[in-house]
Enzyme design. Structure first.
Site, short mmCIF file in Angstrom:
data_model
loop_
_atom_site.label_atom_id
_atom_site.label_comp_id
_atom_site.label_asym_id
_atom_site.label_seq_id
_atom_site.Cartn_x
_atom_site.Cartn_y
_atom_site.Cartn_z
N GLU A 247 35.13 29.55 18.19
CA GLU A 247 36.56 29.08 17.80
C GLU A 247 36.39 28.07 16.93
O GLU A 247 37.27 27.94 16.00
CB GLU A 247 37.21 28.65 18.86
CG GLU A 247 38.58 29.22 19.11
CD GLU A 247 39.51 28.65 20.06
OE1 GLU A 247 40.61 29.63 20.67
OE2 GLU A 247 39.01 27.92 20.97
N HIS A 268 15.83 42.92 28.80
CA HIS A 268 15.91 44.23 29.30
C HIS A 268 17.17 45.03 28.71
O HIS A 268 17.51 46.07 29.14
CB HIS A 268 15.90 44.59 30.79
CG HIS A 268 14.57 43.74 31.15
ND1 HIS A 268 13.44 44.50 31.58
CD2 HIS A 268 14.22 42.58 31.63
CE1 HIS A 268 12.34 43.68 31.89
NE2 HIS A 268 12.86 42.54 31.99
N LYS A 383 49.80 35.69 19.64
CA LYS A 383 50.76 34.93 20.68
C LYS A 383 52.00 35.25 20.32
O LYS A 383 53.09 35.60 20.87
CB LYS A 383 50.53 33.51 20.81
CG LYS A 383 49.16 33.03 21.29
CD LYS A 383 49.16 31.46 21.32
CE LYS A 383 47.84 30.97 21.95
NZ LYS A 383 47.57 29.50 21.76
#
Ligand code: PA5
Length: 390
Positions: A247, A268, A383
């Site tokens: 961010e 892995h 938003k």
């Protein structure tokens, strides 16, 4: 704590600039996290005035990830913490079932985050929370909508300094108050952070300026930083790091993309790509020197499995760390710029040190990239769109 760089880099001017930029931020007080080791001392003697068995955090992003990172390191010696973050109905219902005798912390800097407030409403309903509730505490900015609500309901409230952003807030009330409620030695956490900051300003942590300068100068050549943390205890710490870098350092068409892995598990799943993919990454290894465990691989010879006997009678501590060293060595042969953070042992001081290291590193890289490290304008559009979908 030991921070070592495994790449050659010498750009004294840019390294000095990183240092000067941080000093300027510290002195002009526009950015508040540097001083949290002092200002959060006021939370060391809180008495929560309620009986509880679980500490429940309702918050998301910077309002939960820091406390969660520290909790995942120390959970064996703390009261149980439950994090209600995601509006995932199954997760909310599962976690609510675990809550028996809770102390709730509703945490939101802006005091209006939709996920947090929606989950808060569900807990009000389920636990019959109301005015004057002793087991309901609020952590928010002064005068935020949540702060005003808390006044109305007469709830104990802890404020976040205005100049401390969400993802830099773990050492403010956001992290220290719920962790203190869970029983963490917050004093040592703050001391560790302060110690790193002081050594940084005494120029005794110059590796940070070198790394920041290298990352900023080469962000197009190496736009990804992969953390390989060798312990399950660090699984939430890597999530905190991903948020902090992600961010803060993706703006104005520039980025350093954080990727978090746990060793040896992710050897892995991801190592192949690192060994034979496109490169273009910097790598950071984090290891714990002393796990304070004597757990040993039994000296047992099993038919057909003789090839695994070379580790018999060695500790698991030794195995995981030698895996870290071997992977690091293998990747060095591919010419990655690598650094290694060695935590001598897990304790609150070292954790505070590591947190302050990562916060200053993020600020230093952001300042050299010429971006605003502390805002997040890119998350607003989603938003707004969400609002119109209801
Ligand atoms: O770092 C940030 O600023 C964000 O991740 C916020 O912490 C997150 O969006 C939650 O915001 P708030 O604390 O206002 O509820």
């Amino acid at each position: 704590m030991n921070y070592s760089l495994f790449f050659d880099y010498d750009n004294k001017k840019l390294e000095q600039k990183a240092y000067d930029n941080i000093l300027k931020e510290f002195e002009n007080r526009e950015t508040g996290y540097y001083r949290l080791p002092e200002t959060s001392k006021k939370f060391l003697n809180i008495n929560f005035g309620a009986e509880y068995n679980e500490v429940v955090v309702i918050g998301i992003g910077g309002s939960s990830l820091g406390a969660k990172a520290i909790y995942s390191i120390f959970k064996d010696k703390l009261k149980k913490m439950i994090f209600l973050e995601n509006p995932d109905p199954v997760d909310i219902e599962d976690k609510i079932k675990e809550i028996k005798k809770p102390l709730f912390f509703v945490i939101s800097k802006s005091g209006k985050t939709i996920e947090t407030i929606s989950i808060f409403k569900e807990t009000i309903k389920k636990f019959d929370l109301g005015k004057n509730a002793k087991n309901l505490k609020i952590i928010t900015d002064e005068n935020s909508p949540l702060d005003k609500f808390a006044k109305k309901w007469n709830l104990e409230t802890f404020h976040i300094p205005h100049n401390v952003g969400g993802r830099f807030s773990v050492l403010s009330a956001v992290g220290t108050v719920p962790l203190k409620a869970a029983g963490l030695n917050v004093k040592n956490l703050l001391e560790g952070a302060k110690e790193f900051r002081e050594k940084f300003f005494q120029k005794k942590e110059w590796h940070l300026n070198k790394k920041a300068a290298f990352y900023a100068q080469n962000y197009q050549k190496y736009p990804i930083n992969v953390m390989f943390a060798y312990s399950n205890m660090l699984s939430s710490f890597k999530d905190w790091f991903v948020q902090l870098f992600g961010e803060s350092l993706g703006k104005d068409g520039k980025e350093i993309m954080p990727v978090g892995h746990i060793g040896s598990i992710d050897q892995h799943s991801f190592l192949q790509l690192l060994m034979e993919g496109m490169g273009k990454k910097t790598l950071t290894f984090v290891k714990i020197e002393n796990f304070q465990s004597k757990l040993t691989i039994p000296d047992i010879n099993l038919p057909y499995l003789e090839a695994t006997d070379f580790v018999n009678a060695h500790t698991f501590n030794e195995l995981i760390n030698k895996e870290c060293d071997s992977t690091l060595e293998a990747l060095l042969s591919k010419n990655y710029p690598i650094d290694l953070i060695t935590i001598s042992q897990i304790n609150e001081k070292n954790t505070g040190n590591l947190i302050m290291y990562y916060e200053i590193l993020t600020s230093a890289i952001g300042s050299l990239l010429g971006i605003n490290t502390y805002n997040q304008p890119g998350v607003e559009l989603g938003k707004q769109i969400l609002r119109n979908k209801f």
